[in-house]
Design a protein around this motif. Sequence first.
Motif, PDB file in Angstrom:
ATOM      1  N   VAL A  80      22.886  77.673  39.454  1.00 24.12           N
ATOM      2  CA  VAL A  80      23.619  78.893  39.102  1.00 24.12           C
ATOM      3  C   VAL A  80      25.105  78.722  39.423  1.00 24.12           C
ATOM      4  CG1 VAL A  80      23.908  81.355  39.650  1.00 24.12           C
ATOM      5  CG2 VAL A  80      21.603  80.395  39.387  1.00 24.12           C
ATOM      6  N   LEU A  81      25.406  78.198  40.613  1.00 25.33           N
ATOM      7  CA  LEU A  81      26.796  77.996  41.023  1.00 25.33           C
ATOM      8  C   LEU A  81      27.503  76.969  40.143  1.00 25.33           C
ATOM      9  CD1 LEU A  81      26.210  78.026  44.882  1.00 25.33           C
ATOM     10  CD2 LEU A  81      27.437  79.769  43.553  1.00 25.33           C
ATOM     11  N   LYS A  82      26.780  75.927  39.754  1.00 28.16           N
ATOM     12  CA  LYS A  82      27.360  74.898  38.885  1.00 28.16           C
ATOM     13  C   LYS A  82      27.649  75.474  37.500  1.00 28.16           C
ATOM     14  CE  LYS A  82      26.224  70.529  36.756  1.00 28.16           C
ATOM     15  NZ  LYS A  82      25.045  69.815  36.323  1.00 28.16           N
ATOM     16  N   ASN A  83      26.721  76.260  36.962  1.00 24.83           N
ATOM     17  CA  ASN A  83      26.920  76.864  35.641  1.00 24.83           C
ATOM     18  C   ASN A  83      28.113  77.825  35.638  1.00 24.83           C
ATOM     19  OD1 ASN A  83      24.813  75.449  34.501  1.00 24.83           O
ATOM     20  ND2 ASN A  83      23.335  77.096  34.761  1.00 24.83           N
ATOM     21  N   ALA A  84      28.387  78.430  36.791  1.00 24.57           N
ATOM     22  CA  ALA A  84      29.540  79.331  36.920  1.00 24.57           C
ATOM     23  C   ALA A  84      30.816  78.568  37.268  1.00 24.57           C
ATOM     24  CB  ALA A  84      29.255  80.390  37.982  1.00 24.57           C
ATOM     25  N   ARG A  85      30.723  77.237  37.335  1.00 23.17           N
ATOM     26  CA  ARG A  85      31.850  76.360  37.659  1.00 23.17           C
ATOM     27  C   ARG A  85      32.436  76.654  39.038  1.00 23.17           C
ATOM     28  NH1 ARG A  85      34.675  77.955  32.668  1.00 23.17           N
ATOM     29  NH2 ARG A  85      36.481  77.875  33.993  1.00 23.17           N
ATOM     30  N   LEU A  86      31.547  76.963  39.985  1.00 29.74           N
ATOM     31  CA  LEU A  86      31.977  77.208  41.361  1.00 29.74           C
ATOM     32  C   LEU A  86      31.742  75.994  42.246  1.00 29.74           C
ATOM     33  CD1 LEU A  86      30.678  80.857  41.744  1.00 29.74           C
ATOM     34  CD2 LEU A  86      33.034  80.112  41.351  1.00 29.74           C
ATOM     35  N   VAL A  87      30.767  75.155  41.879  1.00 27.54           N
ATOM     36  CA  VAL A  87      30.520  73.900  42.598  1.00 27.54           C
ATOM     37  C   VAL A  87      30.457  72.769  41.579  1.00 27.54           C
ATOM     38  CG1 VAL A  87      29.243  75.052  44.457  1.00 27.54           C
ATOM     39  CG2 VAL A  87      27.980  74.042  42.559  1.00 27.54           C
ATOM     40  N   ARG A 141      36.257  88.500  27.632  1.00 19.61           N
ATOM     41  CA  ARG A 141      36.823  88.025  28.910  1.00 19.61           C
ATOM     42  C   ARG A 141      36.342  88.890  30.060  1.00 19.61           C
ATOM     43  NH1 ARG A 141      42.124  84.983  29.081  1.00 19.61           N
ATOM     44  NH2 ARG A 141      41.404  84.959  31.202  1.00 19.61           N
ATOM     45  N   LEU A 142      36.302  90.210  29.856  1.00 17.71           N
ATOM     46  CA  LEU A 142      35.834  91.114  30.907  1.00 17.71           C
ATOM     47  C   LEU A 142      34.350  90.897  31.186  1.00 17.71           C
ATOM     48  CD1 LEU A 142      37.781  94.361  29.977  1.00 17.71           C
ATOM     49  CD2 LEU A 142      38.245  92.774  31.866  1.00 17.71           C
ATOM     50  N   TYR A 143      33.574  90.611  30.151  1.00 17.95           N
ATOM     51  CA  TYR A 143      32.158  90.300  30.335  1.00 17.95           C
ATOM     52  C   TYR A 143      32.014  89.032  31.177  1.00 17.95           C
ATOM     53  CZ  TYR A 143      27.397  88.811  29.347  1.00 17.95           C
ATOM     54  OH  TYR A 143      26.099  88.387  29.490  1.00 17.95           O
ATOM     55  N   ASP A 144      32.798  87.994  30.842  1.00 24.15           N
ATOM     56  CA  ASP A 144      32.749  86.736  31.605  1.00 24.15           C
ATOM     57  C   ASP A 144      33.120  86.967  33.067  1.00 24.15           C
ATOM     58  OD1 ASP A 144      32.000  85.407  29.306  1.00 24.15           O
ATOM     59  OD2 ASP A 144      34.002  84.566  28.922  1.00 24.15           O
ATOM     60  N   LEU A 145      34.111  87.813  33.312  1.00 24.47           N
ATOM     61  CA  LEU A 145      34.514  88.117  34.680  1.00 24.47           C
ATOM     62  C   LEU A 145      33.396  88.843  35.426  1.00 24.47           C
ATOM     63  CD1 LEU A 145      36.718  88.082  36.860  1.00 24.47           C
ATOM     64  CD2 LEU A 145      37.575  90.227  35.880  1.00 24.47           C
ATOM     65  N   ALA A 146      32.757  89.788  34.755  1.00 23.64           N
ATOM     66  CA  ALA A 146      31.642  90.510  35.373  1.00 23.64           C
ATOM     67  C   ALA A 146      30.503  89.548  35.710  1.00 23.64           C
ATOM     68  CB  ALA A 146      31.157  91.624  34.447  1.00 23.64           C
ATOM     69  N   GLU A 147      30.225  88.599  34.818  1.00 21.46           N
ATOM     70  CA  GLU A 147      29.175  87.613  35.072  1.00 21.46           C
ATOM     71  C   GLU A 147      29.526  86.740  36.284  1.00 21.46           C
ATOM     72  OE1 GLU A 147      26.050  87.238  33.508  1.00 21.46           O
ATOM     73  OE2 GLU A 147      26.692  89.234  32.853  1.00 21.46           O
ATOM     74  N   LEU A 148      30.797  86.366  36.404  1.00 15.27           N
ATOM     75  CA  LEU A 148      31.228  85.580  37.562  1.00 15.27           C
ATOM     76  C   LEU A 148      30.986  86.356  38.847  1.00 15.27           C
ATOM     77  CD1 LEU A 148      32.656  83.131  38.878  1.00 15.27           C
ATOM     78  CD2 LEU A 148      34.806  84.368  38.513  1.00 15.27           C
ATOM     79  N   PHE A 149      31.350  87.629  38.848  1.00 13.70           N
ATOM     80  CA  PHE A 149      31.161  88.421  40.062  1.00 13.70           C
ATOM     81  C   PHE A 149      29.679  88.627  40.378  1.00 13.70           C
ATOM     82  CE2 PHE A 149      35.667  89.807  39.533  1.00 13.70           C
ATOM     83  CZ  PHE A 149      36.106  89.329  40.753  1.00 13.70           C
ATOM     84  N   LYS A 150      28.822  88.627  39.377  1.00 17.61           N
ATOM     85  CA  LYS A 150      27.383  88.720  39.633  1.00 17.61           C
ATOM     86  C   LYS A 150      26.907  87.525  40.455  1.00 17.61           C
ATOM     87  CE  LYS A 150      25.959  91.337  35.571  1.00 17.61           C
ATOM     88  NZ  LYS A 150      25.183  91.282  34.321  1.00 17.61           N
TER      89      LYS A 150
END
Length: 120
Positions: A82-89, A32-41
């Motif tokens: 990139v944004l779509k893969n991170a579920r931001l758009v 989970r912490l890895y996923d969070l770090a990837e989101l912030f990247k």
Amino acid sequence: MADEQELECCSFLSVHQDTVDRVLSEMPGDERLYDLAELFKVFGDSTRIKILYALFEAEMCVCDIAQLLGLTQSAVSHQLRVLKNARLVKPRREGKTVFYSLDDDHVRGMIEQGMEHIEE
């Protein structure tokens, strides 16, 4: 340099085990912490931040975003992927045109909180 190292160390040799145990029990797992770090990247790129800000205002297609930011459609498409893969758009197809919008209100909240933090 030695003074800096001394400031970072405890002046005693005992560990506050109750505090360590409590924090450890609340700490999310490594995945989970890895996923969070990837989101912030993902937020670590100013072009992606600009795209997210543009999508605060309106649903837009790649051509419109490219025109707005003075970028090529290819560069915008890459960043949107990139944004779509991170579920931001999220995309929405209308005929041959794909329009992008923020995935949900959490995205807006994350950006707004970031802005509040840097403006303090």
